[in-house]
Design a protein around this motif. Sequence first.
Motif, PDB file in Angstrom:
ATOM      1  N   THR A  50     -12.084 -60.141  18.182  1.00  0.00           N
ATOM      2  CA  THR A  50     -10.900 -60.511  17.421  1.00  0.00           C
ATOM      3  C   THR A  50     -10.510 -61.947  17.724  1.00  0.00           C
ATOM      4  O   THR A  50     -11.154 -62.627  18.516  1.00  0.00           O
ATOM      5  CB  THR A  50      -9.701 -59.612  17.785  1.00  0.00           C
ATOM      6  N   CYS A  98      -7.875 -58.050  11.957  1.00  0.00           N
ATOM      7  CA  CYS A  98      -8.074 -57.548  13.325  1.00  0.00           C
ATOM      8  C   CYS A  98      -7.021 -56.493  13.659  1.00  0.00           C
ATOM      9  O   CYS A  98      -7.339 -55.470  14.270  1.00  0.00           O
ATOM     10  CB  CYS A  98      -8.013 -58.692  14.325  1.00  0.00           C
ATOM     11  N   GLU A 150     -11.037 -54.975  23.530  1.00  0.00           N
ATOM     12  CA  GLU A 150     -10.803 -56.110  22.643  1.00  0.00           C
ATOM     13  C   GLU A 150     -11.265 -57.392  23.324  1.00  0.00           C
ATOM     14  O   GLU A 150     -10.951 -57.631  24.485  1.00  0.00           O
ATOM     15  CB  GLU A 150      -9.317 -56.197  22.300  1.00  0.00           C
ATOM     16  N   ILE A 186     -14.976 -61.977  11.928  1.00  0.00           N
ATOM     17  CA  ILE A 186     -14.032 -61.085  12.586  1.00  0.00           C
ATOM     18  C   ILE A 186     -13.125 -60.357  11.609  1.00  0.00           C
ATOM     19  O   ILE A 186     -12.869 -60.862  10.529  1.00  0.00           O
ATOM     20  CB  ILE A 186     -13.196 -61.813  13.655  1.00  0.00           C
ATOM     21  N   PRO A 187     -12.675 -59.186  11.991  1.00  0.00           N
ATOM     22  CA  PRO A 187     -13.011 -58.474  13.212  1.00  0.00           C
ATOM     23  C   PRO A 187     -14.438 -57.930  13.154  1.00  0.00           C
ATOM     24  O   PRO A 187     -14.965 -57.669  12.074  1.00  0.00           O
ATOM     25  CB  PRO A 187     -12.011 -57.331  13.247  1.00  0.00           C
TER      26      PRO A 187
END
Length: 79
Positions: free
Chosen positions: A7, A14, A34, A51-52
Amino acid sequence: MELLLYTRPNCPLCDDAKQLLHLLQDDFSFTWQEVNIEENDALHEQFCIMIPVIVHNGDILQQGNVDYIELEEAITARL
């Protein structure tokens, strides 16, 4: 099973992915960690526009706009 969620701060996609992972944990036994890509130059270069990104054992399960059904199927296939 452990997943990695790549993230960055202030990323609405995210935030959505985190919510989906929390929901899926109600039905499946897995943990997730994370990882902020902005804290690592190599990860930032690798995942900057993706991302994510949700990864299990080096395999990308989902990236970008994470879909609940597809993520559920990917997790089920790996349990």
